[in-house]
Design a protein around this motif. Structure first.
Motif, mmCIF file in Angstrom:
data_model
loop_
_atom_site.group_PDB
_atom_site.id
_atom_site.type_symbol
_atom_site.label_atom_id
_atom_site.label_comp_id
_atom_site.label_asym_id
_atom_site.label_seq_id
_atom_site.Cartn_x
_atom_site.Cartn_y
_atom_site.Cartn_z
ATOM 1 N N UNK A 1 51.367 52.695 56.656
ATOM 2 C CA UNK A 1 50.527 52.821 57.782
ATOM 3 C C UNK A 1 50.109 54.075 58.273
ATOM 4 N N UNK A 2 49.004 54.441 58.874
ATOM 5 C CA UNK A 2 48.648 55.534 59.339
ATOM 6 C C UNK A 2 49.623 56.247 60.522
ATOM 7 N N UNK A 3 50.005 57.468 60.847
ATOM 8 C CA UNK A 3 50.851 57.968 61.723
ATOM 9 C C UNK A 3 50.084 59.110 62.468
ATOM 10 N N UNK A 4 50.313 59.232 63.834
ATOM 11 C CA UNK A 4 49.736 60.382 64.677
ATOM 12 C C UNK A 4 50.407 61.711 64.188
ATOM 13 N N UNK B 1 51.255 66.739 57.261
ATOM 14 C CA UNK B 1 50.668 65.451 57.254
ATOM 15 C C UNK B 1 51.852 64.212 57.280
ATOM 16 N N UNK B 2 51.516 63.428 58.087
ATOM 17 C CA UNK B 2 52.545 62.212 58.291
ATOM 18 C C UNK B 2 51.955 60.987 57.862
ATOM 19 N N UNK B 3 52.879 59.841 57.393
ATOM 20 C CA UNK B 3 52.561 58.705 57.192
ATOM 21 C C UNK B 3 53.628 57.719 57.874
ATOM 22 N N UNK B 4 53.475 56.438 57.819
ATOM 23 C CA UNK B 4 54.612 55.585 58.328
ATOM 24 C C UNK B 4 54.672 54.458 57.429
ATOM 25 N N UNK B 5 55.985 54.098 56.848
ATOM 26 C CA UNK B 5 56.478 53.027 56.379
ATOM 27 C C UNK B 5 57.212 51.985 57.429
ATOM 28 N N UNK B 6 56.701 50.715 57.142
ATOM 29 C CA UNK B 6 56.913 49.568 58.004
ATOM 30 C C UNK B 6 57.526 48.499 57.296
ATOM 31 N N UNK B 7 58.874 48.035 57.699
ATOM 32 C CA UNK B 7 59.422 46.965 56.967
ATOM 33 C C UNK B 7 58.800 45.653 57.281
ATOM 34 N N UNK B 8 58.387 45.053 56.093
ATOM 35 C CA UNK B 8 57.638 43.821 56.385
ATOM 36 C C UNK B 8 58.519 42.772 56.959
ATOM 37 N N UNK B 9 59.764 42.877 56.545
ATOM 38 C CA UNK B 9 60.685 41.730 57.100
ATOM 39 C C UNK B 9 61.372 41.846 58.447
ATOM 40 N N UNK C 1 44.453 56.494 69.668
ATOM 41 C CA UNK C 1 44.733 57.779 70.028
ATOM 42 C C UNK C 1 43.792 58.751 69.024
ATOM 43 N N UNK C 2 42.863 59.347 69.893
ATOM 44 C CA UNK C 2 42.205 60.359 69.224
ATOM 45 C C UNK C 2 42.737 61.839 69.265
ATOM 46 N N UNK C 3 42.977 62.546 68.194
ATOM 47 C CA UNK C 3 43.658 63.635 68.079
ATOM 48 C C UNK C 3 42.972 64.875 67.418
ATOM 49 N N UNK C 4 43.380 66.033 67.719
ATOM 50 C CA UNK C 4 42.679 67.361 66.815
ATOM 51 C C UNK C 4 44.170 68.074 66.697
ATOM 52 N N UNK C 5 44.105 68.799 65.546
ATOM 53 C CA UNK C 5 45.238 69.770 65.593
ATOM 54 C C UNK C 5 44.893 70.734 64.579
#
Length: 300
Positions: A49-52, A61-69, A213-217
């Protein structure tokens, strides 16, 4: 008849020789962001999934891993956009140690065992973290959750992060290369003030919306500036509601705003709650200027 048999035998030898010369097709390799590339090599069942963005420097650049279980079991993966030298990795490790010490984190930063400048942090209550350098890029892996890294899932372990780090270092097609500038229109009003806060040109730019959440960096080789705005249930709203709180002072930005002595700004504009900060010290006026410049993008 003998001639026919001889010709047939020659054809068989020719065909078998062609087949022996044929090389097997290379196995397909994963593409996409770093989490997507890691996915085939991970144990368990994960979704990406996307990450802030991370507020840390260097910009990543960031991303996220989510355990489906176990959906509360998450891992956040951040990859520096620019190369990082070994000496810079060592310096960043020292900065990390200082930040954790000032935040009274009840755990010691330890050697990561993954080369110069690598480190680990494994608090009892909060999520574990692992930082290391590979292919001249800096990688930060940390346990995460819907409540942030301050919450520790029962499944979140430093051993798991080490396995993920190994998967990253062994990726068959290497690390993803990202464009330095991704510049959506809603970030344009803040560029000049962001560069003032950075003290140089913003060679790195990012912007978007994640989970409302809308961001700029904006970033230089050594620092970042980040602004985020969300609704009444966002983290930014929760932070804003903690004010007034000394030593923060009221400032004229949006409909109501506050600024800390370190430059951090939180404000409300209509029904959107915004915060602004930079990793560069002594930039309180520029951070406030950035907050004011971006009001037009958050007044909706």
């Amino acid at each position: 008849m003998r001639r026919i048999i001889a010709i047939a035998g020659a054809l068989v030898l020719l065909l078998s020789g062609c087949q022996s010369d044929k090389k097997p097709a290379p196995a397909p390799v994963a593409t996409g962001n770093l989490c997507e590339r890691m996915l085939p090599k991970l144990a368990g069942t994960w979704k990406v999934t996307a990450a802030l963005p991370s507020a840390l420097a260097p910009m990543a650049d960031s991303c996220k891993l989510t355990d489906t279980e176990a959906p509360q079991h998450m891992v956040r993966v951040s990859l520096s956009i620019l190369p990082v030298s070994a000496a810079e990795a060592v310096r960043l490790r020292k900065v990390t140690e200082e930040n954790f010490r000032s935040g009274h984190v009840a755990a010691k930063v330890m050697d990561g065992g993954l080369g110069e400048g690598s480190w680990t942090l494994d608090p009892v209550a909060a999520a574990p973290q692992l930082g290391f350098r590979t292919a001249d890029r800096l990688v930060l892996i940390r346990g995460d959750s819907a409540y942030g890294s301050a919450y520790r899932s029962d499944r979140s372990t430093l051993a798991e992060l080490r396995d993920m780090a190994k998967a990253i270092t062994e990726l068959p097609n290497g690390l993803p290369i990202a464009a330095p500038i991704v510049d959506p229109p809603h970030c344009a009003p803040g560029l000049a003030a962001a560069e003032k806060a950075l003290g140089t040109k913003a060679v790195l730019r990012r912007g978007g919306t994640v989970d409302g959440t809308t961001y700029c960096q904006w970033g230089s080789a050594t620092d970042t500036v980040l602004i985020r705005g969300g609704g009444s249930t966002s983290d930014q709203a929760g932070i804003f509601r903690q004010y007034p709180a000394p030593p923060a002072k009221a400032v004229k930005v949006g409909d109501l705003g506050w600024q800390e002595t370190n430059g951090y700004v939180t404000y409300r504009v209509a029904k959107t709650y915004v915060d602004v900060f930079t990793t560069r010290d002594g930039q309180a006026p520029a951070v406030l200027e950035l907050g004011r410049a971006m009001v037009v993008s958050y007044r909706r």
